[in-house]
Write a protein that holds these residues in place. Structure first.
Motif, short mmCIF file in Angstrom:
data_model
loop_
_atom_site.label_atom_id
_atom_site.label_comp_id
_atom_site.label_asym_id
_atom_site.label_seq_id
_atom_site.Cartn_x
_atom_site.Cartn_y
_atom_site.Cartn_z
N GLY A 36 -3.90 7.13 -3.32
CA GLY A 36 -3.29 5.90 -2.87
C GLY A 36 -3.61 4.71 -3.75
O GLY A 36 -4.60 4.70 -4.49
N VAL A 37 -2.76 3.68 -3.65
CA VAL A 37 -2.95 2.44 -4.40
C VAL A 37 -2.66 1.27 -3.45
O VAL A 37 -1.68 1.30 -2.70
CB VAL A 37 -2.01 2.36 -5.63
N THR A 38 -3.52 0.27 -3.51
CA THR A 38 -3.32 -0.95 -2.74
C THR A 38 -3.30 -2.13 -3.69
O THR A 38 -4.23 -2.30 -4.50
CB THR A 38 -4.44 -1.14 -1.70
N ALA A 39 -2.26 -2.92 -3.62
CA ALA A 39 -2.14 -4.13 -4.45
C ALA A 39 -2.08 -5.35 -3.54
O ALA A 39 -1.31 -5.37 -2.57
CB ALA A 39 -0.89 -4.05 -5.31
N ARG A 40 -2.90 -6.33 -3.85
CA ARG A 40 -2.94 -7.56 -3.07
C ARG A 40 -2.52 -8.74 -3.95
O ARG A 40 -2.99 -8.88 -5.08
CB ARG A 40 -4.34 -7.80 -2.49
N ARG B 59 -6.40 -1.72 -6.14
CA ARG B 59 -7.44 -0.72 -5.95
C ARG B 59 -6.79 0.65 -5.78
O ARG B 59 -5.87 0.82 -4.97
CB ARG B 59 -8.28 -1.05 -4.72
N ALA B 60 -7.25 1.61 -6.59
CA ALA B 60 -6.77 2.99 -6.50
C ALA B 60 -7.83 3.84 -5.81
O ALA B 60 -9.04 3.59 -5.96
CB ALA B 60 -6.47 3.54 -7.89
N ARG B 61 -7.41 4.83 -5.07
CA ARG B 61 -8.36 5.67 -4.35
C ARG B 61 -7.90 7.12 -4.37
O ARG B 61 -6.71 7.42 -4.37
CB ARG B 61 -8.53 5.20 -2.90
N LEU B 62 -8.87 7.98 -4.39
CA LEU B 62 -8.63 9.42 -4.28
C LEU B 62 -9.58 9.95 -3.22
O LEU B 62 -10.80 9.81 -3.36
CB LEU B 62 -8.89 10.13 -5.62
N ASN C 78 0.85 -1.20 0.00
CA ASN C 78 0.00 0.00 0.00
C ASN C 78 0.88 1.24 0.00
O ASN C 78 1.84 1.34 0.77
CB ASN C 78 -0.89 -0.03 1.25
N GLY C 79 0.55 2.19 -0.87
CA GLY C 79 1.26 3.46 -0.89
C GLY C 79 0.28 4.61 -1.00
O GLY C 79 -0.75 4.49 -1.66
#
Length: 1011
Positions: free
Chosen positions: A1006-1010, A973-976, A175-176
């Motif tokens: 942010g971006v979260t990769a699983r 998943r990308a989020r703003l 996650n970043g």
């Protein structure tokens, strides 16, 4: 996606609650240790899901908790902080004090980080710094209001925060996130890694997380709302107390006109601006204008601004405190956690939890070293001479040319004496740097078994935590400062310190004429680093045994019994300069102490009606009770208890309530603070000007007469008390005789789930807290009022000071300072069980999950899947919030409706989800608030600030289907998130610190990769 659930409902409306129910079957709900099949509770229970925290880009659990209207004003890195509290994040439920909120992790205590000192910026206690708890493996956060002492022990007066972590995790998550304000500052960075894997046929699961989070600094000058420096000031149009003209008004551009960073020369050490020395006015031939030192050491014109009162002017060249105030302290967080679960058998498990964190923070702007006429002692204006060799020729000539001659310097023929007012931020600004480490480990064995055909559960745990760190800030050695400013020229013409011994010991002369004038050598000579180190150790052993005893017609009688042993140790060690008070601040004593507590507790939960055993008006009825016995090595024996009820007159409605007694044990600071010198003034009730006033004039007159008689003075003695005008030396200290604070609490509310509207829940809960025997740090005014305004005179508090007897001459009847007579220690202030607090308020919740496909016409859109709407309303209203320090209410502070305690606050969160897309809109409302309930139209204008409305928006999208699954990627998943979407500033008249948003429109990507 509904992000918050008001629980006690038959269904768990948040996604996380649903997930938890399916994962672990029966749950332990915060507020009870009895396992239950759902999240029902008799007390108000508020749940925040991890999905909500993630979607909104909240990088600290404190952000999520404080987002709720009922959380109160927190202790956090926004605004100036205490000397030993920089960067901390403490929760303050119901505004009853951060030390009266109990914070748990998985139902167990977490080691506190509040150093044992008076100067932490928070009340003394074991507050948990949420900086040290990671967000990555959190499943949900639960909060209970106005109860919890019988189940969890000390500190649960405002309520309980319970952070519940995931039980298992498999896979890898990266996650970043980056945050940036509308103004291109206040950057925030967060990186996080979570990993987990199962072994041995899924009997062993290991999971862990690491996250790094950094927030950058802001100064008051970085935002217009704080930079404009709004303050109340005396109204020059006011003519008296009954003229219907406000005595004080709001002004902008507040300045401190008696001083500057470079220095103001004055005729005397008095505070009148008319005493500032003058120079020829370059814009008015023949005129003169006030003068100040510029950076070159010359005198230039000084504009005093519009003067209103001492230390307050609007505009001008006076000291701008905005340049010396921190809006946000930068914080660096490294937080790691690890969890292990091993199924020894299908019904016996071993668990381990490990937490480690390091937090570094700086308060980058703070108050300077003052030498100003309005202060006294070492901080008073400095007596200077025109013989000072650092004085420029231009400045010396201007000072000697004053229209009214200055006093002669008898030590130097032809020279004159003047006084220098200076705010020396170039010498020492008390900038505080802090670092802290937290370590915590928990070992748990738990399981289930059958006993005589009944299901039983048990657990034993060992919990060890340590918090340690340091605080450091620059300061000066006052004795060296005085030597360094006394500068002369030696036989070679070099500027040196006058004192030969000091010169031989490295004294470097200090130039104070102009900002930035001090040399590095001088700064090194007068400077000193204040540093304090602290360590807090917590050890907890706990055992629980529970299950069902027998069946009642509506279900099993549940129970839990337990034992807890807890040891708390705290050590606070200032370095020698801080202990000896070589600088401008009071000496700070070292402190060390510990206590142990042994506690036994039990709970019962009895379902009397429900299931197949119902009748009209009694579709369900469950009662519960809890009791705790406490034996504290400091406060002695005590008890806490609670009982509650859940009644369903019809299936759609649950009425619930609790009655409880909770407590807060004395903190180590409050008990073990060593006796330290203090200097104080006070209002004396027995002064002839006060003896016929106060809350109880009859008792006051009688008690003062009795005191005078005991001193050998006439009962009608007319006293003019010196303590009201002059300080006396006394002492302050902890109190080994402190008792537990006691809170009587009750809650009453309902949950309504109309069967004709699926997945809708309405909740209402009223909370009442009456806190007595509150531990307060008694000052002398409170001590005197408590002594003489009481109907029970003399009380024990009367022994905290002494008066001179008839043989004392001019000291007859006076409050005696230390050493005024043999054996007189002076007034003793410190901690006592004297205060009380009263709180009443209520929460209203709405939680509705609406599948749009169920609405006629919507099923035609989106290919049959038009998506889901979730609505969550969290409304909070304060009806009473009052506090008294002396316990008689004579100093009652009524806070309800004031800024930070608005009568009405609410948050509406609306979420839309369809496939991979999700949007959350949050609307926060804080009602119109008063500056102070004691203000009237005669004393202040305005009396209120406007209501405040803030909008947040969070968008997220799952790209997994779009990008496929490279390298084992399961989801990305990308989020703003956009906080304060409309860039709404705090209401005019307040800085908004701790209450309103002061950062402005803020973007988080942010971006979260699983995997």
């Amino acid at each position: 996606m509904a992000s918050v659930a008001f629980c006690g409902v038959a269904f768990a409306s948040s996604a996380s609650a649903q997930q938890a129910s399916t994962e672990v079957g029966e749950l332990v709900v915060t507020g009870s240790r009895i396992q239950r099949p759902n999240l029902e509770a008799s007390q108000p229970l508020l749940v925040i899901s991890s999905e909500r925290i993630e979607a909104k880009g909240q990088t600290n659990l404190a952000e999520a908790i404080n987002d709720s209207p009922s959380s109160g004003i927190p202790i956090n890195p926004i605004g100036d902080q205490g000397t030993f509290g920089t960067g901390r994040n403490y929760v303050n439920l119901l505004n009853l004090g951060s030390n009266r909120t109990l914070t748990l992790v998985n139902g167990r205590r977490f080691v506190g980080s509040n150093a044992a000192s008076l100067f932490t910026g928070a009340n003394a206690g074991g507050q948990v710094d949420l900086n040290g708890i990671p967000t990555g493996l959190v499943n949900r956060t639960e909060r209970v209001f106005g109860t919890g002492g019988a189940v969890y022990g000390s500190d649960a007066i405002g309520g309980v925060v319970n952070i519940i972590t995931k039980t298992r995790y498999e896979g890898l998550e990266v996650n970043g996130q980056f945050g940036l304000s509308e103004y291109g500052d206040a950057e925030e960075y967060r990186t996080r890694v979570i990993g987990g894997m199962s072994f041995l046929d899924d009997r062993l699961n290991l999971m862990g997380s690491y996250e790094y989070n950094r927030t950058e600094a802001l100064a008051f000058t970085d935002r217009s709302v704080t930079n404009r420096q709004i303050a109340f000031a005396n109204n020059p149009l006011n003519t008296g107390p009954n003229d219907l003209i406000a005595g004080a008004i709001l002004i902008q551009n507040r300045r401190f006109p008696e001083t500057t960073a470079g220095g103001l020369p004055a005729r005397t050490g008095g505070s009148a601006l008319s005493g500032i020395l003058t120079i020829a006015d370059p814009n008015s031939p023949g005129g003169r204008i006030a003068a100040q030192f510029d950076r070159t050491g010359n005198l230039v014109p000084y504009q005093t601004g519009v003067f209103y009162q001492t230390s307050v002017a609007s505009g001008g060249d006076g000291l701008n405190l905005a340049k010396l105030s921190s809006l946000r302290s930068p914080v660096d967080r490294h937080v790691a956690s690890g969890f292990a679960t091993f199924d020894v058998t299908p019904k016996v498990r071993l668990k381990a939890e490990a937490f480690a964190s390091r937090v570094e923070a700086v308060e980058p702007f703070n108050q300077p070293i003052y030498n100003v006429s309005i202060f006294g002692g070492a901080s008073a204006a400095l007596r200077m001479s025109t013989s000072n060799p650092f004085l420029s020729a231009q400045a010396k000539a201007a000072i000697l040319a004053q229209p009214t001659a200055l006093p002669a310097d008898t030590a130097s023929a032809g020279d004159r004496i003047f006084f220098l007012n200076r705010a020396s931020s170039d010498i020492g600004n008390n900038k505080t740097e802090a670092e802290g480490d937290v370590y915590r480990g928990v070992l748990v064995a738990e399981g289930e078994f059958d006993l005589f055909g009944r299901a039983m559960n048990w657990d034993v745990s060992a919990n060890r935590g340590q918090s340690r760190g340091s605080f450091s800030s620059p300061n000066i050695v006052q004795s060296r400062f005085l030597l360094a400013i006394d500068a002369v020229r030696d036989s070679n013409g070099a500027i040196v310190c006058r004192d030969l011994t000091a010169r031989a010991n490295g004294c470097a002369p200090l130039n104070l004429f102009g900002e930035g004038a001090p040399s590095k050598a001088a700064l090194d000579y007068v400077g000193v680093q204040f540093q304090a180190e602290y360590q807090i150790d917590q050890t907890v052993y706990q055992a629980n045994f529970g299950g069902s005893l027998f069946d009642l017609p509506a279900g099993a009688l549940g129970f839990n019994v337990g034992y807890e042993y807890r040891q708390e140790e705290s050590d606070f060690q200032p370095n020698e300069p801080m202990r000896t008070g070589v600088g401008r601040s009071a000496a700070i004593a070292a402190l060390s102490g510990e206590f142990e507590t042994t506690e036994f507790y039990g709970e019962l939960s009895a379902p009397l009606f429900g299931g197949d055993f119902t009748f009209l008006g009694m579709q369900g009825l469950e009662v519960e009770g809890a009791y705790r016995y406490i034996d504290n090595s400091l406060a002695g024996e005590d008890e806490a208890w609670s009982y509650g009820v859940r009644w369903k007159p019809v299936n759609d409605l649950t009425i619930r309530g609790t009655q409880s007694k909770s407590f807060r044990a004395p903190a180590i600071t409050e008990v073990f603070l060593p006796r330290s010198p203090s200097f104080t003034t006070a209002t004396d009730p027995c002064d002839s000007r006060n003896i016929n006033s106060g809350p109880n004039p009859t008792a006051r007159r009688a008690n003062c007469a009795a005191a005078f008689t005991a001193l050998g003075l006439p009962a009608t003695y007319s006293l003019v008390s010196n303590i009201q005008s002059f300080t006396v030396e006394g002492a302050t200290s902890g109190n080994p005789d402190l008792e537990n604070e006691i809170a009587d609490q009750w809650t009453l509310g309902f949950v309504y789930q109309p069967s004709f509207i699926p997945k809708l829940a309405l909740t209402f809960d009223y909370v009442n807290v009456k806190l007595t025997k509150a531990i307060v740090n008694f000052n002398l005014t409170s001590i005197l009022s408590t002594c003489y305004d009481s109907n029970a005179y003399p009380s024990a508090v009367c022994n905290r000071f002494q008066r001179g007897d008839a043989a004392s001459g001019v000291q007859a009847g006076q409050i005696l300072g230390r050493g005024a007579a043999p054996g007189v220690p002076g007034p003793l202030s410190g901690f006592v069980n004297a205060g009380f607090s009263n709180f009443q308020g209520f929460t209203v919740g709405l939680d509705w999950n609406l599948e749009l496909a169920t609405i006629r016409g919507f099923d035609r859109f989106g290919g049959g899947d038009p998506g889901t709407l979730d609505f969550n309303l969290d409304l909070y209203s304060v009806r009473e919030q009052e506090t008294s320090v002396n316990g008689f209410g004579t100093d009652l502070n009524r806070d309800v409706g004031e800024i930070g305690n608005a009568e009405w606050q609410w948050k509406l969160e609306s979420a839309y989800t369809r496939g991979p897309f999700s949007a959350i809109w949050t609307f926060n409302y804080i009602g119109e608030s008063k500056f102070n309930n004691d203000f009237t139209l005669e004393t202040r204008t305005p009396l209120t600030v406007d209501a405040y409305m803030r909008h947040d928006l969070a968008l997220s999208y799952d790209f997994a289907e779009m990008i496929g699954a490279p390298m084992g990627l399961k989801n990305m998943r990308a989020r703003l998130a956009v906080e304060n979407l409309t860039d709404q500033p705090p209401p005019y008249g307040t800085t908004g610190l701790g209450v309103y948003d002061v950062i402005g429109r803020y973007y988080k990507l942010g971006v979260t990769a699983r995997f």
